[in-house]
Motif scaffolding. Structure first.
Motif, PDB file in Angstrom:
ATOM      1  N   PRO A 120       7.608  -0.985  -6.342  1.00 40.19           N
ATOM      2  CA  PRO A 120       7.274   0.393  -5.980  1.00 40.19           C
ATOM      3  C   PRO A 120       5.782   0.683  -6.120  1.00 40.19           C
ATOM      4  O   PRO A 120       5.273   1.608  -5.507  1.00 40.19           O
ATOM      5  CB  PRO A 120       8.072   1.242  -6.974  1.00 40.19           C
ATOM      6  CG  PRO A 120       9.072   0.348  -7.577  1.00 40.19           C
ATOM      7  CD  PRO A 120       8.588  -1.046  -7.437  1.00 40.19           C
ATOM      8  N   ILE A 121       5.093  -0.124  -6.905  1.00 38.96           N
ATOM      9  CA  ILE A 121       3.680   0.154  -7.151  1.00 38.96           C
ATOM     10  C   ILE A 121       2.886   0.163  -5.852  1.00 38.96           C
ATOM     11  O   ILE A 121       2.005   0.991  -5.659  1.00 38.96           O
ATOM     12  CB  ILE A 121       3.107  -0.909  -8.111  1.00 38.96           C
ATOM     13  CG1 ILE A 121       3.777  -0.763  -9.469  1.00 38.96           C
ATOM     14  CG2 ILE A 121       1.611  -0.764  -8.250  1.00 38.96           C
ATOM     15  CD1 ILE A 121       3.484  -1.898 -10.396  1.00 38.96           C
ATOM     16  N   VAL A 122       3.229  -0.752  -4.947  1.00 40.68           N
ATOM     17  CA  VAL A 122       2.447  -0.781  -3.713  1.00 40.68           C
ATOM     18  C   VAL A 122       3.095   0.037  -2.604  1.00 40.68           C
ATOM     19  O   VAL A 122       2.502   0.208  -1.546  1.00 40.68           O
ATOM     20  CB  VAL A 122       2.210  -2.217  -3.219  1.00 40.68           C
ATOM     21  CG1 VAL A 122       1.400  -2.968  -4.237  1.00 40.68           C
ATOM     22  CG2 VAL A 122       3.500  -2.909  -2.936  1.00 40.68           C
ATOM     23  N   LEU A 123       4.307   0.517  -2.844  1.00 45.22           N
ATOM     24  CA  LEU A 123       4.932   1.362  -1.828  1.00 45.22           C
ATOM     25  C   LEU A 123       4.657   2.832  -2.101  1.00 45.22           C
ATOM     26  O   LEU A 123       4.933   3.680  -1.266  1.00 45.22           O
ATOM     27  CB  LEU A 123       6.442   1.133  -1.788  1.00 45.22           C
ATOM     28  CG  LEU A 123       6.886  -0.250  -1.342  1.00 45.22           C
ATOM     29  CD1 LEU A 123       8.400  -0.320  -1.314  1.00 45.22           C
ATOM     30  CD2 LEU A 123       6.331  -0.578   0.019  1.00 45.22           C
TER      31      LEU A 123
ATOM     32  N   PRO B  56       6.652   1.891   5.035  1.00 43.26           N
ATOM     33  CA  PRO B  56       5.915   1.535   3.818  1.00 43.26           C
ATOM     34  C   PRO B  56       5.678   0.043   3.683  1.00 43.26           C
ATOM     35  O   PRO B  56       4.606  -0.379   3.250  1.00 43.26           O
ATOM     36  CB  PRO B  56       6.803   2.053   2.697  1.00 43.26           C
ATOM     37  CG  PRO B  56       7.592   3.138   3.313  1.00 43.26           C
ATOM     38  CD  PRO B  56       7.845   2.694   4.708  1.00 43.26           C
ATOM     39  N   PHE B 316      -3.590   0.553  -9.724  1.00 41.01           N
ATOM     40  CA  PHE B 316      -3.835   1.931 -10.098  1.00 41.01           C
ATOM     41  C   PHE B 316      -4.943   2.121 -11.084  1.00 41.01           C
ATOM     42  O   PHE B 316      -5.445   3.217 -11.238  1.00 41.01           O
ATOM     43  CB  PHE B 316      -2.564   2.575 -10.642  1.00 41.01           C
ATOM     44  CG  PHE B 316      -1.634   2.997  -9.556  1.00 41.01           C
ATOM     45  CD1 PHE B 316      -0.334   2.546  -9.528  1.00 41.01           C
ATOM     46  CD2 PHE B 316      -2.069   3.840  -8.560  1.00 41.01           C
ATOM     47  CE1 PHE B 316       0.514   2.934  -8.521  1.00 41.01           C
ATOM     48  CE2 PHE B 316      -1.228   4.231  -7.545  1.00 41.01           C
ATOM     49  CZ  PHE B 316       0.070   3.780  -7.527  1.00 41.01           C
ATOM     50  N   GLN B 321      -5.882  -1.208  -3.976  1.00 34.73           N
ATOM     51  CA  GLN B 321      -4.551  -1.294  -3.389  1.00 34.73           C
ATOM     52  C   GLN B 321      -4.427  -2.512  -2.473  1.00 34.73           C
ATOM     53  O   GLN B 321      -3.332  -3.018  -2.251  1.00 34.73           O
ATOM     54  CB  GLN B 321      -4.252  -0.022  -2.591  1.00 34.73           C
ATOM     55  CG  GLN B 321      -3.988   1.194  -3.464  1.00 34.73           C
ATOM     56  CD  GLN B 321      -2.562   1.241  -3.956  1.00 34.73           C
ATOM     57  OE1 GLN B 321      -1.636   0.863  -3.274  1.00 34.73           O
ATOM     58  NE2 GLN B 321      -2.379   1.709  -5.172  1.00 34.73           N
ATOM     59  N   SER B 325      -1.439  -4.969  -3.098  1.00 35.35           N
ATOM     60  CA  SER B 325      -0.430  -5.187  -2.058  1.00 35.35           C
ATOM     61  C   SER B 325      -0.242  -6.666  -1.798  1.00 35.35           C
ATOM     62  O   SER B 325       0.883  -7.133  -1.623  1.00 35.35           O
ATOM     63  CB  SER B 325      -0.847  -4.494  -0.762  1.00 35.35           C
ATOM     64  OG  SER B 325      -0.979  -3.120  -0.966  1.00 35.35           O
ATOM     65  N   ALA B 328       1.914  -7.980  -4.476  1.00 31.31           N
ATOM     66  CA  ALA B 328       3.310  -7.584  -4.341  1.00 31.31           C
ATOM     67  C   ALA B 328       3.995  -8.368  -3.234  1.00 31.31           C
ATOM     68  O   ALA B 328       5.169  -8.725  -3.347  1.00 31.31           O
ATOM     69  CB  ALA B 328       3.413  -6.090  -4.082  1.00 31.31           C
TER      70      ALA B 328
END
Lengths: 276, 350, 443
Positions: A120-123, B56, B316, B321, B325, B328
């Motif tokens: 969820p951190i990147v969404l 997303p 964060f 980001q 990303s 992730a």
């Protein structure tokens, strides 16, 4: 004969002790949280943990002053709605994957679960942008939809296995009587799949209830969900243990009640024999 | 004619998962049910998930290939975001912190997943076994309690209970030790040996759960197991309900040993559930953040710096980001690969 | 004729002074009545104090204040997400260490611009020079421009248990760190009680409270004038080694102690002294949380060989650039009011900390809150760059937090740890362009 009876009784006692251990294991930390919430804040931090003490409700009073009550309502709305929607969308899909055969079935089945794999951190940022474009920031509906992305996969996965376990003879019998696939789904699969549906409903409710990151970023003060309020006490400098424990208890209670109601379905279908 | 499903497990051979590891439909389904039902059953779920989830995800992939540092938002608005090809991904190879964190997370996974699975299995079996109905009902509901607790609160509870000065865990340890001391004289010589051994392992009654790197790791593991073993137990329990009762009864009459009944009769029906648990828990541990954050913030030192704590820091706190990303997406790929492996070796359609 | 002329001039002059003295909040706010101003608050006394006084502001101006209470750990991410995607926040809560980043990103509006654009809403009584110079400089200013007044500010203070000190034979707190470790600590560490507790948990706590605290008083620092690492400097090393040797007088597991743990250790009587933020005073005198209410002593932090350089922390309020014109003006009216002279005393009484010198001229106030005097003293001597406030701080703080805790755990030696931090810090700063002139050397 006597030997079997004795060993059965010994087993019975072991069973009993085992169940007690499970109870203790699950409940003790929760008990600690509840008892801390009833303690004077000073007492929580004292050298010797006390098992007997004068209970006080002031932590709960403080918690309610911070709009915990309202947030419980919002959380309830979001969790119930998303659970209902997930079941509505997920159980037919699970049935299709369990019963029908078609090209790409395996991939769709796997694709459902990958929805749950991205952090969820990147969404968070994309969802934030999406929601703000539709002016939905602060509207709990947006959470209902976002939570579908991780609830529907759970429902699909657990229920598809459950449906697969229903003997096909029942399907055939129903088809012969002239029911179409939807009716079979409705009358045969759903009742017999009750344990799986119940378990997935509980999970949906729990995961939606406890979700923190999206709720933190997308909601405003008037529409904060319960976990957000529970953690807003963490100012970075203080940890008001009593209030946090009180809020934690309040936040956990609805989930427990929901599970109580739903868990009756988890008992294995004696109905299976009845339909036969 | 409709083929009969081959009766399950009436043979005494141990059950092996399908060699090919692929999902093989057990038997052909009459064409009639194919065309009409599928679309309507599947479509709603697929459409909704696509609508909500695809943007997303694509955005995150797009981010991973561009530079995206939040504080430069105005610069991007004016000049556009630099396209970086796969630079963010390549950067990860050099990022020792990322590699170490990933390694640490896998160690965490390898230790905790088996524990949760095995304990969950035992609990499911105990709850499935006939007898003590009222106690079983209470247990079934109480299983939900650990799951019901908000993750951040779980972390805080862990801090409270494992605190070295006023935590209840150390209090319990101290009580056990004093009990031990009081029965010491009965053991005489043995006592000295045991005591010496114990003191060697635990130098003082105030075990430093959260300040000692190894113990901190253990403490986070304990809280994770506390919360997720019930999840495993509940999934396995609903799998157990799939075992046809006649077969179970028959097997129980044949042998008195519960583990044989387990291995030959019950486990095969539980394989889908086990696979689901493996995949979900792997994905969750790779995403695990809240509990660690409120309990230890990744410390002391690096001891509990799991991969998602690391990603959050990048995404964060360093507000990059783009790199976050990329990280992730890499985690997503790893999870997918692991999931395919689990499916290959564990899954078997019932 | 002449008389008429004089009277006319006099009338003109008095009319103009009437104009100048006629500024009132209600008047200035009239055009903006009904505007919504939205911001983030923390769950801390300073904010709860303002919340108590809000209804008065809203009544007088008709401006609606919408605030959200968010945990500190999530504040920056929420603000950053909001600002980088045209969100709804109109007032920015700026932590000391975020100001470089926010200013460079263009997310906050400098005071000068507000003055130019909305001359009518500026209260002539606002008197920006009334703020304690160090506070205004450290919290509200970046590269010479003022962005907003300080709000909710802290200084590090020495809190101590008078009784424990008295038992060990001391009737006043230590003046210097040397005294603390050589004279006080050995006598105070016995029977499971410890002399000192230093909050050192990995995170900002480690980098700010634990690490930095032992650099500045020794004359060391993180960066030298050219922004290269200064940790290798013998003075920095001395300070860090001092911290290592202090560890034996601190409770075990100190590396995991966060603010609440250190404060609690003192409050429960387990530890004799702590150096913590001034904001904790209210916790320590609250009988619900503290066992040492009547034994609490407050003093400025001990001096090091290079003098007294206490820890500096806190926030400022600034107008967000993304707000529209009306919102910007309304936001400034709020900020001006919240940090204004008018409510200074009320604010302190309600639990807040004012940054104005005028508020503290009242001796009754000083007597009522014993922590104010040490705090004011500390603010006279602090270092604005206690923590560099540029945007790269977020990366540096994580490096320091990681290796600082490793040092304390003895996983690396002080020298090794410092070298690691130095190398990594320089890599970050090099990337950012500080060494080849792309970025001005501002911290």
């Amino acid at each position: 004969m006597a030997a079997i009876r004795i060993s059965k009784r010994r087993f019975g006692i072991a069973h009993f002790i085992g169940l007690l251990l499970i109870l203790f294991f699950c409940i003790f930390p929760f008990y600690w949280m509840v008892s801390s919430s009833l303690k004077d804040p000073q007492l929580i931090l004292s050298q010797k943990p006390t098992l007997t003490f004068q209970p006080t409700l002031e932590n709960y009073q403080d918690a309610f002053q911070r709009n915990v009550g309202g947030s419980l309502g919002i959380s309830l709305f979001v969790a119930l709605t998303t659970t209902a929607l997930s079941l509505l969308l997920g159980t037919p899909a699970a049935y299709a994957l369990a019963r029908f055969d078609f090209r790409g079935k395996r991939d769709i089945w796997f694709w459902f679960i990958t929805n749950r794999m991205v952090s969820p951190i990147v969404l968070a940022l994309p969802f934030f942008l999406l929601a703000s474009n539709f002016h939905l920031i602060g509207n709990p509906i947006v959470l209902v939809f976002i939570y579908l992305t991780f609830n529907v996969p759970i429902v699909v996965w657990i229920c598809s296995d459950q449906f697969r376990g229903i003997p096909k003879e029942l399907d055939e019998a129903a088809t012969l009587e002239g029911y179409n696939s939807f009716s079979i789904f409705w009358r045969v699969a759903l009742p017999l799949g009750a344990p799986g549906i119940a378990v997935s409903a509980i999970f949906c409710f729990i995961f939606s209830w406890n979700e923190l990151l999206y709720a933190l970023i997308l909601m405003r003060r008037e529409t904060q969900t319960a976990p957000v309020v529970a953690t807003s006490f963490m100012s970075g400098y203080q940890v008001p243990w009593g209030q946090i424990m009180a809020t934690g208890t309040l936040v956990a209670l609805p989930v427990i009640i929901f599970s109580l109601i739903v868990s009756r379905q988890m008992v294995r279908g004696l109905t299976m024999g009845a339909i036969k | 004619m409709i083929e009969q499903r081959p009766p399950a497990n009436t043979s005494t051979d141990p059950v092996k998962p399908s060699r090919k590891g692929k999902l093989m439909p057990i038997r052909a389904v009459p064409r009639k049910t194919y065309s009409s039902g599928v679309i309507f059953f599947l479509a709603p779920a697929v459409i909704v998930l696509l609508a909500v989830g695809i943007f997303p995800l694509l955005f995150a992939v797009w981010n991973s290939m561009h530079e995206f540092i939040l504080s430069r938002a105005r610069i991007y608005a004016a000049h556009g975001q630099p396209f970086l090809w796969f630079q963010n991904y390549l950067g990860l190879v050099n990022d020792a912190g990322f590699r170490e964190s990933l390694f640490r997370t896998f160690v965490f996974l390898l230790i905790n997943l088996p524990i949760q699975l095995v304990l969950g299995l035992l609990i499911a079996l105990l709850l499935h076994k006939v007898g003590h109905e009222w106690l079983k009902n209470i247990c079934r509901v109480s299983l939900v309690i650990p799951l019901a607790t908000t993750l951040a609160v779980v972390g805080l509870m862990g801090r409270l209970m494992f605190n070295s000065s006023f935590g209840v865990v150390n209090y319990a340890v101290a009580t056990v030790i004093s009990l031990f001391h009081s029965i010491g004289p009965l053991l005489q010589g043995h006592f000295q040996v045991l005591h010496g051994f114990w003191r060697h392992v635990v130098p003082s009654n105030m075990i430093d759960w959260l300040g000692n790197p190894n113990l901190a790791f253990a403490t986070v593991s304990i809280m994770d197991c506390w919360q997720w073993t019930p999840f495993c137990a509940l999934v396995l329990l609903s799998s157990l309900t799939l075992v046809p009762p006649e077969i179970e009864e028959a097997a129980k009459l044949e042998t008195d040993r519960w583990w044989q009944v387990l291995w030959r009769v019950q486990l095969p029906f539980m394989l889908p559930g086990i696979t689901a648990i493996l995949i979900l828990r792997t994905a969750d541990i790779l995403k695990m953040f809240d509990v660690v954050y409120t309990m230890t913030q990744g410390g002391p030192g690096n001891a509990t710096d799991l991969i998602s704590v690391y990603v959050q820091r990048v995404g964060f706190r360093q507000v990059d980001q783009g790199v976050a990303s990329a990280q992730a997406i890499v985690l997503l790929i790893i999870t997918i690969i692991l999931s395919r492996i689990y499916i290959r070796y564990f899954y078997r359609e019932i | 004729m002449r008389r008429f002329f004089c009277n006319f001039i006099f009338l003109l002059l008095s009319a103009s002074t009437q104009f100048a003295g006629a500024w009132s909040l209600e008047e200035a706010a009239k055009p903006y009545s009904g505007t919504e101003v939205s911001m983030i608050f923390l769950d801390r006394p300073g904010y709860n104090a303002i919340i108590k006084l809000l209804p008065d502001f809203e009544k007088r101006t008709g401006i609606k204040i919408k605030y959200q209470i968010v945990p500190y750990e999530n504040t920056r991410e929420k603000e950053e997400l909001d600002f980088s995607s045209n969100g709804e926040l109109t007032v920015a809560l700026v932590d000391l260490v975020w100001i470089g980043e926010f200013a460079e990103a263009g997310w906050i509006v400098p005071f000068e611009e507000i003055k130019k654009k909305y001359p009518d809403i500026i209260d002539p009584n606002f008197d920006i020079n009334d703020f304690i110079p160090l506070i205004l400089n450290a919290f509200g200013t970046w590269q010479g421009k003022v962005y907003g007044p300080p709000f909710d500010n802290y200084s590090g203070l020495l809190y101590y248990n008078k009784d424990m000190l008295k038992e060990a034979g001391f009737d006043k707190p230590p003046e210097t760190w040397d005294e603390l470790i050589n004279t006080y600590a050995p006598k105070l560490t016995k029977n499971s009680k410890y002399a000192f507790a230093l909050q050192s948990r990995r995170g900002e706590t480690q980098s700010c409270d634990s690490f930095m605290r032992f650099l500045w008083p020794w004359g060391g620092s993180l960066l030298d004038a050219k922004f290269h690492s200064n940790l290798g400097n013998p003075k920095s090393q001395e300070g860090l080694n001092f911290r290592q040797s202090l560890e034996k007088y601190m409770p075990p597991g100190i590396v995991d102690y966060d603010h609440s743990d250190a404060v609690n250790a003192l409050a429960q009587g387990n530890v004799a002294m702590i150096t913590e933020w001034s904001a904790f005073y209210s916790t320590l005198v609250d009988p619900k949380n503290s066992k040492i209410v009547d034994k609490l002593g407050v003093a400025p932090e001990p001096k090091g060989p290079d003098g007294r350089k206490p820890a500096l922390g806190g926030f400022s309020l600034a107008v967000a650039s993304q707000a529209n014109d009306k919102q910007k003006a309304a936001a400034w009216l709020f900020i001006q009011w919240a940090t204004g002279k008018e409510i200074g005393k009320q604010y302190v009484e309600a639990g807040g900390i004012s940054g104005r010198q005028s508020t503290y001229k009242d001796p009754a106030l000083l007597a009522k809150y014993p922590f104010i005097q040490p705090m004011l003293d500390s603010w006279q001597q602090g270092v604005p760059e206690y923590r560099p406030r540029f945007s790269e701080w977020s990366k540096l703080t994580d490096i320091i937090a990681e290796w600082g805790t490793k040092m304390m755990l003895n996983q690396v030696s002080v020298k090794q740890g410092s070298d690691e931090i130095g190398t990594r810090t320089e890599a970050v700063l090099k990337d950012a362009g500080y060494y080849d002139g792309k970025k001005p050397l501002a911290q």
